[in-house]
Design an enzyme around this catalytic site. Structure first.
Site, PDB file in Angstrom:
ATOM      1  N   ASN A  38       4.221 -10.482  -2.271  1.00 60.57           N
ATOM      2  CA  ASN A  38       3.299  -9.552  -2.077  1.00 60.57           C
ATOM      3  C   ASN A  38       2.092  -9.963  -1.415  1.00 60.57           C
ATOM      4  OD1 ASN A  38       5.494  -7.452  -1.782  1.00 60.57           O
ATOM      5  ND2 ASN A  38       5.165  -6.756  -3.764  1.00 60.57           N
ATOM      6  N   HIS A  96      -5.479 -12.538  -6.796  1.00 58.69           N
ATOM      7  CA  HIS A  96      -4.966 -14.098  -7.263  1.00 58.69           C
ATOM      8  C   HIS A  96      -4.069 -13.926  -6.757  1.00 58.69           C
ATOM      9  CE1 HIS A  96      -6.121 -17.440  -9.847  1.00 58.69           C
ATOM     10  NE2 HIS A  96      -4.617 -17.881  -9.753  1.00 58.69           N
ATOM     11  N   HIS A 123      -0.086 -15.318  -6.636  1.00 63.83           N
ATOM     12  CA  HIS A 123       1.231 -14.951  -7.144  1.00 63.83           C
ATOM     13  C   HIS A 123       2.332 -14.434  -6.516  1.00 63.83           C
ATOM     14  CE1 HIS A 123      -0.694 -11.055  -7.148  1.00 63.83           C
ATOM     15  NE2 HIS A 123       0.229 -10.785  -8.088  1.00 63.83           N
ATOM     16  N   GLN A 134       6.376 -12.866  -7.361  1.00 67.30           N
ATOM     17  CA  GLN A 134       6.851 -11.775  -8.948  1.00 67.30           C
ATOM     18  C   GLN A 134       8.064 -12.640  -8.106  1.00 67.30           C
ATOM     19  OE1 GLN A 134       6.158  -7.895  -9.644  1.00 67.30           O
ATOM     20  NE2 GLN A 134       4.792  -7.872  -7.559  1.00 67.30           N
TER      21      GLN A 134
END
Length: 366
Positions: free
Chosen positions: A171, A182, A184, A186
């Site tokens: 996302n 930051h 990233h 999932q």
């Protein structure tokens, strides 16, 4: 690819990944030493025929932390520890501190509908230690590593007999609800095949049984022949606005030849996907000369140990904007009926993205 597994002070697992050897002296950090106390469960939705997860502990998850504290940056202040340690490595993966599913879940509450423990896994993938970076600014070599990481996590998580499907996603942007900026993503590992990939797999299975060919592979060949919506193409990989796009700037990224999972990619296919991934994200950011929000999801075969010749690993990007200043909100027909209405033709939006020039080897400034 090099990897190094660690145990966080609160008991969560962490794995560091790098293109170079990783020092054994690196120690794991955590914002808290308190062990995760999560016991999520699933409730059956009888009208929709699907599971809904309940994880009330997530109400306390990190939400827009102050600018001086980035929980996904390397932990340099011992008084304010973060999720990842200081050291030389490229990517960090760790168990989510606020999981929607966890392998140790048990004793679901009694309800008037069926309930079961939410026995899955939720991991955070920190793409880089650089807080100002994004997928579009990372080198091709770094993106190639991330593809390997997704493959390794799929294998590791898929070995657990509780897990049936592994979904990596990212996302990006406040418009899709991101509260930690930051770079990233999932990984959710489900104890069942979720409804969306399940339906896509059913369509692919039906097509393969009838034609002995892959559904997405044939669609890709038709897109290539049509020549209208291609965003990137080389011998091994392709990115395109699909003819059936539900979002105005939707893009799919895939190897041309079908592979079921990340682990089935050869070196050339993985490198092609890295170039396609960088091209798409550069074009997104270059479209309006600002960071472009999206949801990126990677679909692959289930982890049931069976052959899935019908499955075709690919990513789908769902951007929330329909113009530079107008969001596409999901409303009545999308949420209530499940039928999307697109305000723009895929061919028009493909032309806009095609017009954005990119340089895959040029460093991108923050």
């Amino acid at each position: 690819m090099y990897s190094h597994s660690l145990l966080k002070p609160d008991g969560r697992q962490m794995t560091l990944y790098s293109r170079c050897p990783i020092s054994e002296k690196i120690t794991a950090t955590s914002p808290s030493d308190e062990p995760v106390r999560a016991n999520p469960h699933l409730r059956w939705h009888p009208l929709r025929g699907e599971w809904v997860a309940y994880a009330s502990h997530r109400q306390g998850r990190t939400f827009l932390p102050p600018p001086e504290y980035n929980p996904l940056a390397p932990s340099r202040n011992p008084n304010l520890p973060t999720e990842i340690p200081v050291g030389k490595y490229d990517v960090a993966v760790f168990e989510n501190r606020f999981p929607s599913m966890i392998t140790t879940a048990k004793n679901p509450p009694d309800c008037i509908v069926e309930t079961v423990p939410a026995n899955g896994a939720c991991e955070v993938v920190v793409f880089t230690q650089d807080a100002s970076a994004s997928l579009s600014s990372l080198t091709l070599e770094h993106l190639d590593l991330i593809l390997q990481v997704w493959g390794d996590r799929t294998e590791v998580l898929g070995k657990n007999p509780q897990i049936q499907y592994v979904l990596p996603f990212e996302n990006k942007g406040v418009e899709v609800g991101v509260t930690l900026h930051h770079p990233h993503g999932q990984i959710y590992a489900y104890p069942f095949v979720p409804p969306v990939p399940e339906r896509m797999l059913e369509q692919q299975q039906r097509y393969y049984q009838e034609h002995q060919r892959g559904l997405l592979a044939d669609l890709i060949q038709k897109e290539i022949a049509d020549k209208q919506r291609i965003i990137y193409e080389d011998e091994d990989a392709i990115a395109f606005v699909p003819v059936c796009a539900r979002y105005p700037y939707e893009v799919w990224v895939a190897p041309k030849q079908p592979v079921a999972t990340f682990s089935d990619l050869n070196l050339e296919q993985r490198w092609g996907l890295a170039k396609a991934l960088k091209t798409v994200t550069l074009k997104y950011d270059g479209l309006w000369n600002r960071p472009f929000p999206y949801l990126m999801a990677w679909f692959q075969a289930p982890t049931d140990g069976l052959r899935h010749p019908e499955a075709h690993l690919h990513a789908q990007f769902y951007p929330p904007y329909r113009t530079s200043d107008r969001l596409k909100y999901l409303a009545g027909t999308e949420l209530a009926a499940g039928m999307f209405a697109n305000d723009a033709l895929p061919e028009e939006k493909a032309k806009e993205l095609q017009a954005v020039s990119v340089n895959l080897r040029m460093p991108v400034s923050a």
